[in-house]
Every structure is written in C-alpha cells, then in structure tokens.
Design an enzyme around this catalytic site. Structure first.
Site, PDB file in Angstrom:
ATOM      1  NE  ARG A 170     -11.007 -10.351  -0.978  1.00 47.20           N
ATOM      2  CZ  ARG A 170     -11.394  -9.547  -1.966  1.00 47.20           C
ATOM      3  NH1 ARG A 170     -11.691 -10.039  -3.151  1.00 47.20           N
ATOM      4  NH2 ARG A 170     -11.511  -8.246  -1.761  1.00 47.20           N
ATOM      5  CE  LYS A 219      -3.910  -1.962   2.599  1.00 48.86           C
ATOM      6  NZ  LYS A 219      -4.951  -1.794   1.583  1.00 48.86           N
TER       7      LYS A 219
END
Ligand code: BES
Ligand code: MN
Ligand code: ZN
Length: 499
Positions: A339, A265
């Site tokens: 997830r 990021k």
C-alpha cells in the site's frame, strides 16, 4: 508456443477432441470435423472415460494418429467459452513435447473459437529457464496450435486468432517475471527487461531511480526499498494512440521480494513472495497487449518496484514516511508495504493524468493481503471501488475473459482503524476485514471524483498447487486478460461519462 493457425481438417498426427457425458452417456464433440464416433465411443467406454472437466484420455488411432479427448463435463448444445478455454488448455499442457496438434472442439461462435485458441495457447507454457543438468528431463511446450473451424477465411475469426496469440505471448511474459526469483529479478532488472520489450511496440518508457525518487518525494517507494541492496524504481510505460477515445491509468504493486521487512515473515512459504510483483507484471503485460492490439485508448501503466528486505537501513515500526504529494504515514507494520509503494504511484499517476486532460479511470492491481486469500481462496480475486458502475463494467469484462473476480465492499466504519496518533494515517488498521482495510488505505490517495478500481489478486496470481485447465504451477498471469477485455469494450463504446 510458436504459432497459432486455422484449418478445416485434421491434418496433424495429434488431435484434441472434446468429450462430454449426460446421464451416463458419452458424447464425442469434435466441432468442425467428423470422426468415426462409433468406433471411438467403444474404445472410450472400455478405457473408463467419463468426460469430466480436466480429464484427458489419449487414444491411439489411425488418422489422426493419436487423439487427446478432453473433458467438457455435462453435454450441452452450446458450451461456455471458459469451459472450452480450460479444456483446450488441459490438452495443450498434456501435449508438451509435441510439435503440432489440431484442436477440434465444439466451437462455432466467435467467443467459443477465441476461447479454444486462447486456452490452447495459454496452456502451452513452461518455465525451464533455470534448469541446467535436468533441462532434458523437461518437455518444451506444444509448438504449433491448429484450431479446427469451418470459417478459416472469416476475417473476424482470423483476428480472434491473432488476438489469442498476443494475449498468450504477453501472459507468458507476466508468468516468466513472476516465476523469476529475486536473485535474477530486481527493481532495476525488471525495468530493463520491460524497456527492451516496450520499445519495439512503440511505447514510451520512463524509469525513476532511487536518487530521483528521493529528490522528488516518493517516500513510500523509498521507505519500502531502503532496506535492500537492490534499490527501488518507478517504471512508467505509456501508450498514446492518436485520437484516443479515453485515458486510463494502471498501477501495479511491484515488490520483487517481500520478506516482511522487520516484521519478518516465517521462513515456511516465504519463497512464494517472489510473486509479490504480480500486479506490476500484469499491468505492464496488459499495456503491451493493448498496444499490440492498437486499441484507441491512452494508457499509462505504472510499476512502483522495491524489494522489502531486513537490514540496518530498513524502515522500523513507528517510522513516519511522506507519501508523494505530502500525506504522512506511520509505518506500524513494514510487512504492509504494498500500500505504501502503491500510494506514491497512485498519486503520481493522477497528477500525470490530470495534466494530460484527465483520467477516465484508474485501476490498481496488487498481491496486497493474505486476507484476500482467506476470504476468496486461491482462484477468485477481489475488486473494490468507489464507482459501482465502473466495477460492473469490469466484472462484465472479467466474465468474458474467464477470470474470476468478486466485488468486495469498502465499509466506512473500518476507516477509523487507520487513524494514527502521530501521522495522517497508519499503514495498518483492524485485522478483521484486512483486505477491505487495505482498500480503504488506498482510497485515501484517490481523488474523490475519479473512478477507481482496486484489484487484490494475492491468491490467484500464483498457483502453489497443481496445474489445471490452462493454468500452470507458479505465476498465472491473472488480471491481464480482464484489463485487455475492459479496454476493448471501452474502445467500442461511447466515452464513459466521468463520475
Ligand atoms: N504480499 C503480502 C500479501 C500476500 C500474502 C500476498 C499472501 C500473497 C499471498 C503483503 O505485503 C502482506 O504482507 N500483507 C500483510 C498485511 C498485514 C501486515 C496488514 C498480510 O496480509 O498479512
Ligand atoms: Mn508484506
Ligand atoms: Zn507484499
């Protein structure tokens, strides 16, 4: 906050009183107590008070010594509980540094009295654990909250106060966990902190370490955690009351820091990713509150914990992992890590639930996608489901709890975007509708006949702006109150017919 009490008079030097307005006319709303309205209205007019929400006007007086007028917005015969919760919270924040204050707000119903107590207690929070030389510059939260009411001996009112204290204390734990940086909160230390709190509540705790996770096939948790020097964990906290009327599983995303892994990021804003364990904190906080409230519903709360880091051991784009239970996933983007850990935990939670006689529902809570924030902003969370009736129940609870959730679809046509050329599934699909694609990914791991809710709390879990109402800057504790309220309503209902 140290204590929450009831009183029928204004006996503390500090008092909180409501102020509303309609057609330019101010109205003092002091609920169960009476004050010299004429004199006070004169002062308030001169001070330019408006009575708008979030406005706090401090007025030096005689008895009480200082009044904090908290804005209620438009004058009403009966105020919405969430309005009262926020007004009490704003005032409690302003009262930091004080030892006691009496909250005299227009609350006559049980829901309104509860809201005042809850809002004040939630507003009396601060996170100063890591200040040293600057510690004395910061005030401690308001210590004692006294709720003014005519029904000081009413059993239901007393219970509401006890409940508000429980909710606020466990919300503070959730906020503390979120605010604690990854230097001081690792998967392992998350587990030991929670174990310490769980044991006195009579809860059972199970912690799987990295060796066990690897040996038992938790490829999602291992794959996400393998790039870090702080190894992953799977934490399970169980509440098993005798004669439970139903059984639910909660699963919370517990990424103690999300760098994005090899899909690193940008540095700007990465610090907020210390909040990527908000789902895990919320489900553990909720089970603590549910246990302390002795609700007759069995719960297993699961927290798959990992730190998503960059290293020579980190999962590479194109790596294939085996989720618990056998499904394979091609990791195209290591930043879509939530997830993966959730998939492992969801499969395990269902397996354990089945052995215990079946689940009545499963709920996952996660700071899952930036797309959630784009779609709904920073104060509204999303709920996705395979059972509209269950999500309706949840939305009713969220309304009651004063937490904003909004239903989102899981459109079938987006599912194909998760197809992989080499594995059962890819971990990313269409960018458009990214929140829904993440929900569809999780749905692949849910038994079709089990009622399931997926809560994406990416925006609301962490307040990067300014404090408002009872919400501080930093971790908010979102989802805890709705989960507790949902289980409370399930406690007083006939068992929900399984889907
Ligand atoms: N933890 C982030 C999601 C997030 C973003 C939470 C902003 C809170 C605020 C999550 O792990 C993530 O990185 N998601 C990616 C998924 C994408 C790669 C499909 C995202 O949303 O960009
Ligand atoms: Mn990520
Ligand atoms: Zn994440």
């Amino acid at each position: 906050m140290k204590a929450l009490k009831l009183a029928s008079t204004l006996a503390t030097p500090y008092a909180v009183i409501g102020l509303s307005a309609k057609d330019g006319k101010l109205k003092i709303e002091s609920g169960a107590v009476t004050v010299n309205e004429k004199a006070l209205l004169e002062i308030l007019k001169n001070l330019g008070a408006t009575g708008k929400s979030n406005e706090i006007i401090k007025v030096p007086f005689s008895k009480p010594q200082t009044i904090y007028f908290t804005g209620l917005g438009e004058t009403s015969k009966s105020y919405d509980p969430e309005n009262l919760r926020r007004a009490a919270g704003s005032a409690a924040r302003e009262l930091a540094g004080q030892s006691a204050a009496t909250f005299a707000l227009p609350a006559s119903t049980l829901a309104q009295i509860s809201a005042v107590a809850e809002g004040a207690a939630l507003g009396a929070y601060a996170f100063n654990e890591f200040r040293s030389s600057t510690k004395s510059d910061f005030k401690e939260p308001l210590e004692q909250i006294i709720v003014a009411t005519k029904s000081t001996t009413d059993a239901a009112v007393k219970r509401a106060l006890v409940r508000a204290e429980i909710i606020a204390r466990h919300t503070a734990t959730v906020r503390d966990l979120i605010n604690t940086p990854p230097s001081h909160l690792t998967p392992d230390s998350f587990c030991s902190r929670m174990k310490k709190l769980a044991t006195p509540l009579g809860l059972k705790v199970e912690i799987l370490n990295e060796a066990t996770l690897k040996a038992q096939g938790y490829g999602g948790i291992i794959g996400v955690g393998q790039g870090s020097a702080n190894p992953p964990r799977l934490l399970r906290v169980s509440y098993n009351p005798s004669k439970a009327r139903a059984r639910y599983a909660f699963v919370g995303k517990g990424i103690t820091f999300d760098t994005g892994g090899l899909a690193l990021k940008p540095a700007n804003g990465m610090e907020a990713m210390k909040s990527d364990m908000s789902g895990a904190a919320a489900v553990i906080g909720a089970i603590f509150a549910i246990a302390e409230l002795k609700l007759p519903i069995a719960i297993d709360a699961w927290a798959p914990l990992a730190e998503n880091m960059v290293s020579e051991n980190a999962t590479r784009p194109s790596d294939i992992i085996n989720i618990y239970g056998g499904k394979t996933v091609e990791v195209l983007n290591p930043d879509a890590e939530g997830r993966l850990v959730l998939a492992d935990a969801l499969v395990r939670a269902q397996e354990v639930g089945k052995k215990a006689g079946g689940l009545d529902g499963i709920i996952d809570v996660a700071t899952l996608t930036g797309a959630q924030v784009v779609a709904l902003g920073t104060r509204t969370s999303a709920v996705m489901t395979n059972d509209v009736e269950f999500s309706q129940e949840f939305l009713t609870a969220s309304e009651k709890a004063g937490e904003a959730f909004w239903p989102m679809p899981l459109p079938e046509e987006l599912r194909a975007s998760l197809d992989s050329p080499v594995a059962d599934l890819a971990n990313i699909g269409d960018r458009m509708g990214g929140m829904l694609v993440a929900g569809l990914f999780l749905k692949e791991f849910i038994e079709p006949d089990l009622s399931w809710l997926h809560l994406d709390i990416a925006g609301p879990s962490y307040n990067e702006a300014t404090p408002h109402g009872y919400t501080p800057v930093g971790g908010t504790g979102i989802a805890l109150r709705t989960l507790v309220t949902l289980i409370e309503s399930a406690s007083s209902q006939a068992p929900r017919s399984r889907k």
